[in-house]
Design an enzyme around this catalytic site. Structure first.
Site, PDB file in Angstrom:
ATOM      1  N   SER A  18     121.061 134.101   1.571  1.00 29.20           N
ATOM      2  CA  SER A  18     122.224 134.819   2.093  1.00 29.20           C
ATOM      3  C   SER A  18     123.097 133.833   2.841  1.00 29.20           C
ATOM      4  O   SER A  18     122.660 133.244   3.829  1.00 29.20           O
ATOM      5  CB  SER A  18     121.778 135.944   3.026  1.00 29.20           C
ATOM      6  OG  SER A  18     121.021 136.897   2.309  1.00 29.20           O
ATOM      7  N   ASN A  98     129.681 147.659   2.151  1.00 31.98           N
ATOM      8  CA  ASN A  98     129.550 149.113   2.083  1.00 31.98           C
ATOM      9  C   ASN A  98     129.743 149.710   3.472  1.00 31.98           C
ATOM     10  O   ASN A  98     129.286 149.148   4.468  1.00 31.98           O
ATOM     11  CB  ASN A  98     128.174 149.517   1.545  1.00 31.98           C
ATOM     12  CG  ASN A  98     128.053 149.254   0.072  1.00 31.98           C
ATOM     13  OD1 ASN A  98     128.881 149.685  -0.721  1.00 31.98           O
ATOM     14  ND2 ASN A  98     127.035 148.510  -0.317  1.00 31.98           N
ATOM     15  N   CYS A 141     123.610 149.040  -0.593  1.00 31.35           N
ATOM     16  CA  CYS A 141     123.227 147.870   0.195  1.00 31.35           C
ATOM     17  C   CYS A 141     123.783 147.983   1.609  1.00 31.35           C
ATOM     18  O   CYS A 141     124.969 148.194   1.800  1.00 31.35           O
ATOM     19  CB  CYS A 141     123.751 146.607  -0.494  1.00 31.35           C
ATOM     20  SG  CYS A 141     123.291 145.093   0.336  1.00 31.35           S
TER      21      CYS A 141
END
Length: 156
Positions: A18, A98, A141
């Site tokens: 990430s 999101n 997510c």
């Protein structure tokens, strides 16, 4: 450090890293762990993984409107990844943000996502925009652990 341990114990494991920003200051603001594991250490771990395996490295990059979704950010990411390894061994998952309850960030526009992806692909990288699934059920997510969001959506 954990990458080396994991790779030693499970040499066939696939790795995903990430990143979310390829600029140290921005990444530290978005991901406080960057203060302990800066991009230089992350790049070294990715290089180690690429040297030790024939597998590709997956890069996870959440796109946040007005934070890390510009063409300049795409160029910075491409420059960083150029120090890691060959583009054909790097797979970039672009994840549009999101919604959360009391959102600190906003989702980028579809046009911004496509422009970011196109910039990376022009630089030789494979990039895909992850399709959002499960938003209506609060299972996308970043939403699964958000109890407050679940409550707010049930009340609506």
């Amino acid at each position: 450090r954990h990458v080396y341990t994991l790779l030693g114990a499970l040499p066939r494991v696939r790795m995903a890293f990430s990143i979310h920003a390829a600029d140290e200051a921005l990444r530290s603001r978005l991901m406080p762990i960057n203060r302990r594991v800066p991009l230089s250490e992350l790049a070294e771990a990715m290089r180690h993984y690429l040297a030790a395996t024939t597998r590709r490295v997956t890069i996870q990059y959440v796109l946040l409107a007005g934070e890390n979704d510009t063409l300049g950010d795409a160029a910075t990411l491409g420059g960083f990844l150029h120090t890691v390894g060959p583009p054909e061994r790097l797979h970039i998952n672009l994840i549009p943000y999101n919604a959360q309850s009391r959102p600190r960030f906003r989702a980028p526009s579809q046009a911004a996502c496509i422009a970011f992806k196109t910039a990376l692909m022009r630089a030789g990288y494979f990039a895909k925009i992850r399709e959002a699934r499960g938003e209506a059920k609060m299972a996308a997510c970043g939403q699964l652990g958000n109890v407050r969001l679940r409550y707010e959506m049930r009340q609506a």
